[in-house]
Motif scaffolding. Structure first.
Motif, PDB file in Angstrom:
ATOM      1  N   LEU A 409       0.781  -1.249  -0.001  1.00  0.00           N
ATOM      2  CA  LEU A 409       0.176  -0.160   0.005  1.00  0.00           C
ATOM      3  C   LEU A 409       0.899   1.322  -0.072  1.00  0.00           C
ATOM      4  CD1 LEU A 409      -2.513  -1.268   2.870  1.00  0.00           C
ATOM      5  CD2 LEU A 409      -2.936  -0.875   0.341  1.00  0.00           C
ATOM      6  N   VAL A 410       0.226   2.231  -0.435  1.00  0.00           N
ATOM      7  CA  VAL A 410       0.814   3.765  -0.184  1.00  0.00           C
ATOM      8  C   VAL A 410       0.510   4.259   1.036  1.00  0.00           C
ATOM      9  CG1 VAL A 410       1.009   5.964  -1.210  1.00  0.00           C
ATOM     10  CG2 VAL A 410       0.816   4.260  -2.899  1.00  0.00           C
ATOM     11  N   HIS A 411       1.487   4.577   1.661  1.00  0.00           N
ATOM     12  CA  HIS A 411       1.374   5.156   3.124  1.00  0.00           C
ATOM     13  C   HIS A 411       1.925   6.547   2.986  1.00  0.00           C
ATOM     14  CE1 HIS A 411       0.502   1.410   5.103  1.00  0.00           C
ATOM     15  NE2 HIS A 411       1.433   0.794   4.241  1.00  0.00           N
ATOM     16  N   ALA A 412       1.079   7.614   3.644  1.00  0.00           N
ATOM     17  CA  ALA A 412       1.565   8.936   3.907  1.00  0.00           C
ATOM     18  C   ALA A 412       2.433   8.824   5.085  1.00  0.00           C
ATOM     19  CB  ALA A 412       0.122   9.613   4.011  1.00  0.00           C
ATOM     20  N   LEU A 413       3.361   9.890   5.058  1.00  0.00           N
ATOM     21  CA  LEU A 413       4.298   9.920   6.263  1.00  0.00           C
ATOM     22  C   LEU A 413       4.280  11.415   6.908  1.00  0.00           C
ATOM     23  CD1 LEU A 413       7.687   8.382   4.533  1.00  0.00           C
ATOM     24  CD2 LEU A 413       5.755   7.526   5.978  1.00  0.00           C
ATOM     25  N   ILE A 414       4.414  11.622   8.122  1.00  0.00           N
ATOM     26  CA  ILE A 414       4.069  12.752   8.759  1.00  0.00           C
ATOM     27  C   ILE A 414       5.552  13.083   9.167  1.00  0.00           C
ATOM     28  CG2 ILE A 414       3.029  13.914  10.684  1.00  0.00           C
ATOM     29  CD1 ILE A 414       0.519  11.909  10.642  1.00  0.00           C
ATOM     30  N   PRO A 415       6.074  14.469   9.010  1.00  0.00           N
ATOM     31  CA  PRO A 415       7.305  14.723   9.564  1.00  0.00           C
ATOM     32  C   PRO A 415       7.282  15.470  11.001  1.00  0.00           C
ATOM     33  CG  PRO A 415       6.220  16.451   8.040  1.00  0.00           C
ATOM     34  CD  PRO A 415       5.479  15.290   8.080  1.00  0.00           C
ATOM     35  N   VAL A 416       7.933  14.737  11.725  1.00  0.00           N
ATOM     36  CA  VAL A 416       7.697  15.229  13.160  1.00  0.00           C
ATOM     37  C   VAL A 416       9.060  15.652  13.866  1.00  0.00           C
ATOM     38  CG1 VAL A 416       5.752  13.399  13.602  1.00  0.00           C
ATOM     39  CG2 VAL A 416       8.188  12.615  13.995  1.00  0.00           C
ATOM     40  N   ALA A 417      10.262  15.666  13.162  1.00  0.00           N
ATOM     41  CA  ALA A 417      11.330  15.921  13.497  1.00  0.00           C
ATOM     42  C   ALA A 417      12.376  16.026  12.358  1.00  0.00           C
ATOM     43  CB  ALA A 417      11.919  15.158  14.681  1.00  0.00           C
ATOM     44  N   LYS A 418      13.459  16.507  12.647  1.00  0.00           N
ATOM     45  CA  LYS A 418      14.419  16.710  11.207  1.00  0.00           C
ATOM     46  C   LYS A 418      14.827  15.315  10.801  1.00  0.00           C
ATOM     47  CE  LYS A 418      19.165  18.143  10.255  1.00  0.00           C
ATOM     48  NZ  LYS A 418      18.826  18.447   8.829  1.00  0.00           N
ATOM     49  N   ASP A 419      14.685  15.101   9.575  1.00  0.00           N
ATOM     50  CA  ASP A 419      14.999  13.881   8.891  1.00  0.00           C
ATOM     51  C   ASP A 419      14.003  12.559   9.492  1.00  0.00           C
ATOM     52  OD1 ASP A 419      16.543  14.784   7.150  1.00  0.00           O
ATOM     53  OD2 ASP A 419      18.242  14.144   8.131  1.00  0.00           O
ATOM     54  N   THR A 420      12.816  12.862  10.210  1.00  0.00           N
ATOM     55  CA  THR A 420      12.228  11.957  10.954  1.00  0.00           C
ATOM     56  C   THR A 420      10.760  11.955  10.840  1.00  0.00           C
ATOM     57  OG1 THR A 420      13.775  11.961  12.947  1.00  0.00           O
ATOM     58  CG2 THR A 420      11.593  10.691  13.305  1.00  0.00           C
ATOM     59  N   PHE A 421      10.111  10.607  10.204  1.00  0.00           N
ATOM     60  CA  PHE A 421       8.685  10.839   9.700  1.00  0.00           C
ATOM     61  C   PHE A 421       8.248   9.720  10.558  1.00  0.00           C
ATOM     62  CE2 PHE A 421      10.846  13.174   6.788  1.00  0.00           C
ATOM     63  CZ  PHE A 421       9.869  13.877   5.933  1.00  0.00           C
ATOM     64  N   LEU A 422       6.816   9.707  10.836  1.00  0.00           N
ATOM     65  CA  LEU A 422       6.072   8.822  11.466  1.00  0.00           C
ATOM     66  C   LEU A 422       5.072   8.280  10.064  1.00  0.00           C
ATOM     67  CD1 LEU A 422       5.075   9.842  15.011  1.00  0.00           C
ATOM     68  CD2 LEU A 422       6.865   8.390  14.174  1.00  0.00           C
ATOM     69  N   PHE A 423       4.530   6.884  10.037  1.00  0.00           N
ATOM     70  CA  PHE A 423       3.340   6.594   9.256  1.00  0.00           C
ATOM     71  C   PHE A 423       2.089   7.079   9.810  1.00  0.00           C
ATOM     72  CE2 PHE A 423       6.695   4.015   7.601  1.00  0.00           C
ATOM     73  CZ  PHE A 423       6.153   3.391   6.430  1.00  0.00           C
ATOM     74  N   GLU A 424       1.270   7.603   8.843  1.00  0.00           N
ATOM     75  CA  GLU A 424       0.213   8.078   9.064  1.00  0.00           C
ATOM     76  C   GLU A 424      -0.810   7.060   9.871  1.00  0.00           C
ATOM     77  OE1 GLU A 424      -2.698  11.323   7.008  1.00  0.00           O
ATOM     78  OE2 GLU A 424      -2.845   9.327   6.157  1.00  0.00           O
ATOM     79  N   GLU A 425      -0.723   5.970   9.335  1.00  0.00           N
ATOM     80  CA  GLU A 425      -1.389   4.596  10.073  1.00  0.00           C
ATOM     81  C   GLU A 425      -0.471   3.895  10.721  1.00  0.00           C
ATOM     82  OE1 GLU A 425      -3.652   2.430   7.465  1.00  0.00           O
ATOM     83  OE2 GLU A 425      -4.787   4.221   6.439  1.00  0.00           O
ATOM     84  N   GLY A 426      -0.684   3.428  12.019  1.00  0.00           N
ATOM     85  CA  GLY A 426       0.121   2.579  12.968  1.00  0.00           C
ATOM     86  C   GLY A 426       1.299   3.479  13.491  1.00  0.00           C
ATOM     87  N   TYR A 427       2.067   2.697  13.997  1.00  0.00           N
ATOM     88  CA  TYR A 427       3.319   3.400  14.728  1.00  0.00           C
ATOM     89  C   TYR A 427       4.649   3.275  14.140  1.00  0.00           C
ATOM     90  CZ  TYR A 427      -0.410   3.145  18.148  1.00  0.00           C
ATOM     91  OH  TYR A 427      -1.508   3.422  18.977  1.00  0.00           O
ATOM     92  N   SER A 428       4.871   2.721  12.732  1.00  0.00           N
ATOM     93  CA  SER A 428       6.373   2.880  12.286  1.00  0.00           C
ATOM     94  C   SER A 428       6.840   4.085  11.925  1.00  0.00           C
ATOM     95  CB  SER A 428       5.842   1.994  10.789  1.00  0.00           C
ATOM     96  OG  SER A 428       5.370   0.540  11.256  1.00  0.00           O
TER      97      SER A 428
END
Length: 556
Positions: A409-428
C-alpha cells in the motif's frame, strides 16, 4: 560510505527510554481520552479495560450496544471475541495433555480417525499453524453463497475442508489456520468425551469465576447482555453478516467480557491454569512458527522493547484484542461490536498497544507535523533497496511524502522532527541517514516503532514514473465487470457509478485505473490487473503484485 553520527541524536526524542510509569490517575485519564477519540456515541463502540496486576487502572465504554434501540454500551456487556478463543482452546489441549489424555506428538488420526494426511500432522502442528491443512475460511464456497450460515456438527464442519489440497507439507511452513483449530476442538471432544466448549467451561470458566464467558451460539439459548454486531457499508452502518456460530468452533466461537478476560490473563500467566511446562510450550514459538512469533493460540513479540503476549480476534460484527506484558504485569482488553471502523479510527490492537505503552511510561510519539518545505521533501524521494526483490519507493504526492513497499500500500508520512517521519497509520517510523556531504544516503525503518531499526540504503535507481490512467468509455469498463476466482479467493470487479473498482476476498475495494482497455493498475497498492483476451468478456485476469503473478479465472 560513512554516515554521520547525528543518528543517535535524532533517535533520542522517540526512544523507548526508561522512565517512571505515570500515576494511576494519569493512566486512567489517557485511556479515557483515547477511547473518546476513537468512539462516537451514536455508533458501535468499545469496552476497554487496563490493569496492572489485579489493580484495574481504567475500565470504560463508549458507543452503543444496539443501534436499533439506542442502548449505550457498558463495560459488563458481552461480545464475540473471535480468534481470542484460540488461546482457551490451546490451553484446553495442554490441560488434557497434563492429564494424560493426549500428547503434543500424537498424530491427528489418533483422535480423529481417518483424517486425510493426518498421520503426518501432530497436535503441536495444529496448535501453532504449521500443519499445512487448508483453512476453511480461505475457501470461497464456504465463505460465500450461504455456506457459512449452515449449522454444522464438528464432523460436518471437518468434512467441508478435509479433502482440500494442503498448503504445504506438515511442518514446512506457517499459515494462520482456522481449520487447525476446528480440529483442536475435535481433539478436545475426543479426549474429554464432551463438546469442546463444555469442557472449557468445566475446567476453566467455572473455576475461575468467568461467568460471562462461554459458547456464543445464540441459537442454543439467549446470552444475557450480548451486544449487537455491525458492519460499515459506505457511509452508514448495517447489521453484520449472519453466520452460524457452530462454524467458528474452537477457532473463534466464544463470547466474553473485558472483566472475564482480565481474570483469564491473571490466571493463565500466574500459573493457575497450566503447569509450568505446558505454559512455557504455549508461549514459546518453535519451528516454522518461530518466524511468525506464534506459540499455541498466542502471538509473542515486543511492545516498546518489552516482551508482549497477545492475540486479536475478528468475526462478522466484532473485533477484539487481548494483550499481556509479563515484565510490567499489564493487561489490556479491548472489545468492539463492529468489524470495520469509521474513517480515522484506530483499530482494537492499536488502541491496546497505545494504552499499554503509556501505562509503562514509554508512550508512542504524538503525530504532530512540523513544517517541511518542498525542496527538503524532494531530498527524500528515491528508491530504497531492501533486497533483490523488494524496495521502498518514496515519492512526494500533493505535498506529502509517501512510502510504498513493492507490492504494498501507499502510506502517507508525517514529518515530526528533522529527517524523522511517522506513518500516518500505525506506529512505524522512518529516520533518514545522511552522508558526510549532507545527502540522504539511507533510511532506518522501525516497524511499529520497535527494535533497532532496519537500515535500507538509497539506491541509484531512478524514481519510477508515476502511473497515469486514461478515460475509457463505459462499455469498455462494463466488459471487465465480473467475478474471477483462484483457489478460495474471489476477485470482484465492479463499477461504482462510472468508477471501476476491484475487491479481493476479505479486503477493502480499491479504485483501478486504465492504462489500456485490458490493463489496469491500482494507486493505493503496487499492483496491476491484465484482462484476457483483449476483446469480448475476459476469461481471466492476471494480478501482478510483488513480483508474483496470480491468474484468476472468470467465475460468473
Amino acid at each position: 560510505m560513512r554516515l554521520t553520527a547525528t543518528l543517535a541524536l535524532l533517535l533520542v526524542p522517540f526512544a523507548s527510554h526508561a522512565a517512571a510509569p505515570p500515576t494511576n490517575p494519569d493512566v486512567a485519564a489517557f485511556a479515557a481520552r483515547t477511547l473518546e477519540a476513537n468512539c462516537a456515541a451514536d455508533a458501535p463502540g468499545m469496552t476497554v479495560l487496563l490493569a496492572r496486576g489485579d489493580e484495574v487502572l481504567y475500565r470504560g465504554a463508549c458507543g452503543r450496544a444496539s443501534l436499533e434501540l439506542g442502548v449505550p454500551l457498558s463495560p459488563d456487556h458481552v461480545f464475540r471475541i473471535g480468534s481470542v478463543t484460540k488461546q482457551f482452546a490451546a490451553a484446553g489441549v495442554l490441560k488434557l495433555a497434563e492429564d494424560g489424555k493426549l500428547a503434543l506428538a500424537d498424530p491427528v488420526t489418533k483422535h480423529v480417525p481417518g483424517y486425510p494426511g493426518g498421520d503426518a500432522v501432530t497436535v503441536e502442528k495444529l496448535l501453532n499453524h504449521t500443519s499445512g491443512i487448508r483453512s476453511y475460511t480461505d475457501i470461497e464456497s464456504i465463505m460465500s453463497g450461504g455456506g457459512i450460515m449452515k449449522d454444522l456438527t464438528t464432523a460436518q464442519l471437518i468434512d467441508t475442508f478435509k479433502d482440500e489440497k494442503p498448503d504445504f507439507a506438515p511442518g514446512e511452513g506457517w499459515h494462520y489456520n482456522n481449520s487447525g483449530y476446528v480440529l483442536v476442538g475435535a481433539l478436545i471432544e475426543a479426549a474429554s468425551g464432551k463438546p469442546w466448549h463444555v469442557y472449557l467451561d468445566e475446567v476453566f470458566f467455572q473455576p475461575l469465576g468467568m461467568s460471562h464467558t462461554g459458547y456464543g451460539n445464540e441459537a442454543d439459548a439467549v446470552i444475557p447482555r450480548h451486544v449487537g454486531g455491525y458492519s460499515r457499508k459506505d457511509d452508514h452502518w448495517t447489521r453484520a453478516m449472519y453466520l452460524s456460530m457452530t462454524q467458528p468452533h474452537a477457532a473463534g466461537g466464544l463470547v466474553s467480557t473485558v472483566d472475564d478476560l482480565l481474570r483469564w490473563n491473571r490466571a493463565l500467566h500466574e500459573g493457575r491454569v497450566l503447569e509450568d511446562a505446558g505454559y512455557r510450550a504455549m508461549i514459546t514459538p518453535v519451528g516454522k512458527a518461530a518466524e511468525s512469533g506464534y506459540g499455541f493460540g498466542i502471538f509473542t513479540g515486543t511492545l516498546r522493547g518489552e516482551p508482549q503476549l497477545w492475540h486479536g480476534g475478528g468475526i462478522p460484527g466484532f473485533s477484539s484484542y487481548l494483550l499481556y506484558l509479563p515484565g510490567s504485569d499489564i493487561t489490556v482488553a479491548v472489545l468492539y461490536n463492529a468489524d470495520s471502523g469509521r474513517p480515522g479510527m484506530l483499530g482494537t490492537g492499536y488502541i491496546a498497544n497505545r494504552l499499554a505503552a503509556h501505562a509503562i511510561g514509554k508512550p508512542y510519539p504524538e503525530k504532530k507535523a512540523i513544517e517541511v518545505d518542498a525542496a527538503t521533501l524532494a531530498q527524500y524521494e528515491g528508491v530504497y533497496r531492501i533486497d533483490e526483490d523488494a524496495a521502498r519507493v518514496l515519492r512526494v504526492n500533493d505535498g506529502t511524502l509517501t512510502s510504498q513497499r513493492t507490492g504494498g500500500l501507499v502510506h502517507a508520512l508525517i514529518p515530526v522532527a528533522k529527517d524523522t517521519f511517522l506513518f500516518e497509520e500505525g506506529y512505524s517510523r522512518i529516520v533518514f541517514e545522511r552522508d558526510d556531504a549532507g545527502d540522504v544516503a539511507a533510511m532506518r525503518f522501525f516497524p511499529e516503532d520497535e527494535g533497532e531499526g532496519e537500515v535500507v540504503p538509497r539506491s541509484d535507481e531512478p524514481l519510477p514514473p508515476a502511473r497515469t490512467g486514461q478515460q475509457l468509455p463505459r462499455e469498455a469498463l462494463e466488459r471487465i465487470v465480473g467475478g474471477y476466482a483462484v483457489g478460495g479467493m474471489l476477485l470482484k470487479v465492479f463499477l461504482d457509478g462510472d468508477t471501476p473498482m476491484a475487491q479481493l476476498t476479505g479486503q477493502p475495494a480499491f479504485e483501478i485505473f486504465a492504462e489500456s482497455p485490458s490493463r489496469f493498475f491500482l494507486q493505493a497498492v503496487d499492483a496491476t490487473l491484465v484482462f484476457a483476451p483483449d476483446t469480448g468478456a475476459p476469461a481471466s485476469v492476471t494480478l501482478h503484485q510483488g513480483g508474483r503473478e496470480t491468474v484468476f479465472v472468470r467465475a460468473e
